[in-house]
Design a protein around this motif. Structure first.
Motif, short mmCIF file in Angstrom:
data_model
loop_
_atom_site.label_atom_id
_atom_site.label_comp_id
_atom_site.label_asym_id
_atom_site.label_seq_id
_atom_site.Cartn_x
_atom_site.Cartn_y
_atom_site.Cartn_z
N ASP A 81 0.87 -1.18 0.00
CA ASP A 81 0.00 0.00 0.00
C ASP A 81 0.90 1.23 0.00
OD1 ASP A 81 -1.97 1.85 0.15
OD2 ASP A 81 -2.97 1.02 1.91
N LEU A 82 1.50 1.49 -1.16
CA LEU A 82 2.47 2.58 -1.26
C LEU A 82 1.81 3.95 -1.17
CD1 LEU A 82 4.76 1.14 -4.08
CD2 LEU A 82 4.84 0.74 -1.62
N ASP A 83 0.58 4.08 -1.68
CA ASP A 83 -0.11 5.37 -1.63
C ASP A 83 -0.36 5.80 -0.19
OD1 ASP A 83 -0.13 5.66 -4.33
OD2 ASP A 83 -2.17 4.93 -4.62
N ARG A 84 -0.72 4.86 0.67
CA ARG A 84 -0.97 5.21 2.07
C ARG A 84 0.27 5.81 2.71
NH1 ARG A 84 0.52 2.57 6.29
NH2 ARG A 84 0.84 0.63 5.12
N ALA A 85 1.41 5.19 2.49
CA ALA A 85 2.65 5.71 3.07
C ALA A 85 2.98 7.09 2.50
CB ALA A 85 3.80 4.74 2.79
N ALA A 86 2.73 7.30 1.20
CA ALA A 86 3.01 8.60 0.59
C ALA A 86 2.11 9.68 1.19
CB ALA A 86 2.80 8.52 -0.91
#
Length: 215
Positions: free
Chosen positions: A187-192
């Motif tokens: 879930d890369l968007d969440r971290a961004a």
């Protein structure tokens, strides 16, 4: 008579403004670097936690702009050098053969290809000098097998040198499937988004205190 308020700027206005602008640029640049580095660590951590390996995690890199100087418009780019693979696990995709046939999934007996990449049937045949035989199975993955093979001490299939047939096996080298579904594991968007939300606080924490001239 009504009281009057008198105000005056103490010191050099241009010098004060220049110091504030420099402070803003330094704070923005430091904050963006902290956010970019934090996002890179989080992405790498997600990849290793998902069991995708340190090698894939190390493909996550960062760059900062403008290079070599502070700027109010500082920006960070966090990316992967294996973007297609990372994106597949980030979104979850169905992989099909480009030619519309089978996808060949190597077993542990196949070993790895050049530079540690997934080996393909043609490469395996050239490397071992053995021919693969197609075995169709209805309702389950079909196979590519190597007849008269031997299993090495490393657990790999290789050509047998036995003249008597001793130790020879039919080794399953590849599983053949019409498609492979990769479930979403990142879930890369969440971290961004999380690091983007932290950015104003990071700018505040990095803002230098400007000392007045009368201190």
């Amino acid at each position: 008579m009504s009281p009057r308020l008198h105000a005056a700027i103490v010191g050099d206005l241009e010098k004060h403004m220049a110091a504030e602008i420099k402070g803003a640029a330094d704070a923005a640049t430091a904050a963006v670097r902290q956010a970019g580095d934090g996002l890179k660590r989080d992405w790498r951590g997600q990849i290793t936690s998902a069991g995708l390996g340190q090698r894939l995690a190390n493909t996550i890199r960062d760059q900062y702009y403008p290079k070599g100087r502070a700027s109010i418009s500082a920006a960070a780019l966090v990316y992967s050098r294996a973007s297609k693979i990372v994106d597949a696990f980030d979104r979850g995709v169905v992989i099909r053969s480009k030619a519309g046939f089978w996808l060949a999934i190597p077993t542990e007996l196949a070993g790895s290809g050049l530079k540690g990449r997934r080996i393909r049937p043609g490469e395996w045949e050239r490397r071992t000098g053995m021919r693969l035989r197609f075995v169709y199975r209805r309702g389950v993955p079909s196979l590519l097998v190597a007849d008269n093979a031997r299993i090495t001490k490393r657990g790999l299939a290789a050509a047998s040198r036995s003249k008597t047939g001793r130790g020879q096996v039919t080794a399953v080298i590849f599983l053949l499937v019409p498609q492979v579904t990769l479930r979403k594991r990142l879930d890369l968007d969440r971290a961004a988004r999380e690091w983007q939300e932290r950015l104003p606080r990071l700018v505040h924490d990095n803002w230098p205190e400007i000392e007045s001239e009368d201190q």
